[in-house]
Design an enzyme around this catalytic site. Structure first.
Site, PDB file in Angstrom:
ATOM      1  N   GLY A  85       6.376 -32.919  28.326  1.00 16.01           N
ATOM      2  CA  GLY A  85       5.490 -33.279  27.257  1.00 16.01           C
ATOM      3  C   GLY A  85       6.253 -34.081  26.152  1.00 16.01           C
ATOM      4  N   ASN A 137      16.342 -39.143  22.972  1.00 20.67           N
ATOM      5  CA  ASN A 137      16.447 -37.867  23.693  1.00 20.67           C
ATOM      6  C   ASN A 137      15.136 -37.020  23.361  1.00 20.67           C
ATOM      7  OD1 ASN A 137      17.354 -36.582  25.837  1.00 20.67           O
ATOM      8  ND2 ASN A 137      19.141 -35.794  24.703  1.00 20.67           N
ATOM      9  N   HIS A 143       5.586 -30.383  19.651  1.00 20.52           N
ATOM     10  CA  HIS A 143       5.811 -29.454  18.566  1.00 20.52           C
ATOM     11  C   HIS A 143       5.131 -29.833  17.391  1.00 20.52           C
ATOM     12  CE1 HIS A 143      10.142 -28.158  20.192  1.00 20.52           C
ATOM     13  NE2 HIS A 143       9.333 -27.291  20.580  1.00 20.52           N
ATOM     14  N   CYS A 196      14.232 -32.780  13.541  1.00 17.57           N
ATOM     15  CA  CYS A 196      14.485 -31.829  14.552  1.00 17.57           C
ATOM     16  C   CYS A 196      15.796 -31.530  14.418  1.00 17.57           C
ATOM     17  CB  CYS A 196      14.452 -32.744  15.965  1.00 17.57           C
ATOM     18  SG  CYS A 196      12.612 -32.705  16.605  1.00 17.57           S
ATOM     19  N   ASN A 220      14.628 -25.992  16.245  1.00 21.36           N
ATOM     20  CA  ASN A 220      14.082 -25.015  17.216  1.00 21.36           C
ATOM     21  C   ASN A 220      15.201 -23.717  17.377  1.00 21.36           C
ATOM     22  OD1 ASN A 220      13.759 -27.892  18.909  1.00 21.36           O
ATOM     23  ND2 ASN A 220      11.966 -26.723  18.420  1.00 21.36           N
ATOM     24  N   GLU A 264       9.171 -21.310  19.545  1.00 23.47           N
ATOM     25  CA  GLU A 264       9.976 -22.733  19.512  1.00 23.47           C
ATOM     26  C   GLU A 264      10.713 -22.578  18.220  1.00 23.47           C
ATOM     27  OE1 GLU A 264      10.130 -25.307  22.168  1.00 23.47           O
ATOM     28  OE2 GLU A 264       9.486 -23.415  23.125  1.00 23.47           O
ATOM     29  N   LEU A 285      14.614 -33.609  30.574  1.00 19.89           N
ATOM     30  CA  LEU A 285      14.401 -32.297  30.924  1.00 19.89           C
ATOM     31  C   LEU A 285      12.883 -31.764  30.218  1.00 19.89           C
ATOM     32  CD1 LEU A 285      18.030 -30.969  30.496  1.00 19.89           C
ATOM     33  CD2 LEU A 285      16.787 -31.416  32.822  1.00 19.89           C
ATOM     34  N   SER A 286      12.564 -32.495  29.050  1.00 27.16           N
ATOM     35  CA  SER A 286      11.403 -31.704  28.477  1.00 27.16           C
ATOM     36  C   SER A 286      10.068 -32.325  28.770  1.00 27.16           C
ATOM     37  CB  SER A 286      11.865 -31.988  26.864  1.00 27.16           C
ATOM     38  OG  SER A 286      10.848 -31.227  26.081  1.00 27.16           O
TER      39      SER A 286
END
Length: 445
Positions: free
Chosen positions: A24, A363, A250, A369, A110, A174, A21-22
């Site tokens: 970048g 993922n 990020h 993260c 995040n 973010e 889904l992300s």
């Protein structure tokens, strides 16, 4: 008064899946539609938390979001009972269903931006949940994130909670993935570094052309105001647009800091020399270590593929520092050689410890993260919900909870299964009791 930097890791949710889904995020896109293992992902995360606890760190736990997000699906026009909502979404809008089943809240870097009491004018620890407007699946998180943070940090005399910034890309935020804080000791006044990708109100300034710049300068400035930070101890620096276009979505994919150490790639920032000059001027003390990794030693591609910078740097009981790295760093010859040499140099970093967090890495998220850093004084730590602080008993309980509720395998077709929603809600309802969170989810209200 003794101070701690507590890492609050997010529990991986029961719908952990690879949807790609992300935009970048190279790892997220490259593993789209693979079969995932929610159980293994959650257990890997818990093992990392327990390992840091065993190393003497204070380690916290944050609950995941409710997924599938039936509330959002209804808001988008799907109707009937829960099973009908899922069936309609799967048939007519599978991409929307996938987004509403994302387990991305596991990446608590995040979740919010946090400022310790030593830096804020009112002497409180400040929290602002990230609005995550750049990605639909992540924009669903801020309200529940705020509820969870308030349930964990639940003393208004000590903690200040802010509403997430306006839900608009001009104030795209973010969270801590684009923020770090440097200091000599955790209870000293520090320098807060806000890294942004673009200017929201000035389109003539440099910005990436292939992938989106998710954080705006204006969002970072707003958080600094909300957290009552002194301008003399805040630095704003723009991320290099060229590395965003190489998959550095990020800043924590290309730089990381801890206490008096900034560990960064030479291509991380747009105007590095100006940034470092300002940082040294605003940092108290002469013990600042800025460790630059050259492109000759580690390419941006290797940094992205191994998440060399999406590692945690922690301070051990003896005052030295250790890097918590994914096994991908160990398995890459150039990155492993760089880290082997780093621990022999004249810096506070003296150890590297490798962990298997492959389900998260596939993922798109590494060890950094998975955690939200919160610097706390002793009295502030005492005000934290104690049920959310890791110990041997909680670890055993949470492992048992995962074993009881999580599936071994999950693919896209499983997301439409009404039973998965029932399983997820049962799991989360039990978790809120384990962590003493109260009713933080919509289905509980």
């Amino acid at each position: 008064m003794k101070s701690f930097e507590v890492n609050f890791d997010g529990l991986v949710g029961p719908t952990h899946n690879y949807a790609g889904l992300s935009e970048g995020n190279v790892a997220s896109l490259s593993n789209a539609q693979d079969i995932s293992s929610p159980k293994n992902a959650a257990l890997q995360g818990l093992q990392k938390m327990k390992a840091l606890h065993d190393m003497g760190m204070v380690q916290g736990v944050l609950a995941p979001q409710e997924r599938p997000d039936i509330f959002s699906l209804r808001r988008l026009g799907f109707s009937g009972d829960d099973a009908s909502v899922l069936a309609q979404a799967a048939k007519t809008s599978p991409a929307v269903l996938s987004a509403c089943c994302s387990a991305s809240s596991m990446w608590t870097a995040n979740a919010a931006t946090v400022s310790p009491s030593a830096d804020s004018a009112d002497g409180k620890v400040h929290f602002t949940p990230a609005n995550l407007t750049n990605k639909f699946h992540r924009s669903l998180e801020p309200e529940t994130t705020g509820n969870i943070l308030k349930a964990v940090f639940n003393d208004d005399n000590v903690f200040a909670h802010h509403l997430h910034l306006n839900d608009n890309d001009h104030f795209g935020d973010e969270g801590a993935a684009n923020h770090t804080r440097l200091c000599s000791e955790y209870d000293d006044a520090g320098v807060q570094i806000f890294t942004f990708g673009r200017y929201a109100f000035n389109r003539s300034m440099p910005m990436p052309v292939k992938f989106p710049a998710r954080q705006t300068l204006e969002a970072s400035q707003a958080i600094a105001r909300l957290h009552q930070l002194d301008d003399s101890r805040v630095v704003y620096v723009q991320q290099n647009p060229a590395v965003i276009d190489q998959g550095v979505f990020h800043n924590d994919v290309i730089a990381v800091g801890n206490q008096n150490v900034l560990f960064y790639h030479e291509q991380a920032f747009l105007k590095t020399d100006e940034f470092l000059t300002e940082l040294r001027q605003k940092f108290s003390g002469d013990d600042l270590h800025c460790i630059k990794v050259s492109t000759d030693d580690v390419s941006v591609l290797d940094a992205v593929n191994t998440y060399l910078f999406n590692t945690q740097i922690i301070t051990l009981a003896d005052g030295s520092m250790a890097i918590i790295a994914p096994m991908h760093c160990y398995q890459n010859e150039r990155v492993k050689a760089y880290l082997d040499n780093l621990v022999t140099q004249n810096t506070p970093i003296k150890q590297v410890k490798y962990f298997d967090v492959n389900e998260s890495m596939k993922n798109g998220g590494g060890p950094a993260c998975l955690r939200l850093r919160v610097a706390l004084k002793e009295n502030e730590l005492a005000a934290v919900n104690p049920n959310c602080v890791m110990n041997d008993e909680l670890y055993t309980t949470l492992v048992g909870w995962v074993e009881k509720h999580y599936r071994d395998r999950l693919n896209f077709d499983d997301l439409r299964d009404p039973q998965l929603l029932v399983e997820s809600r049962n799991a989360l309802d039990e978790l809120t009791q384990i962590l003493n969170l109260g009713s933080v989810y919509r289905f509980q209200r």
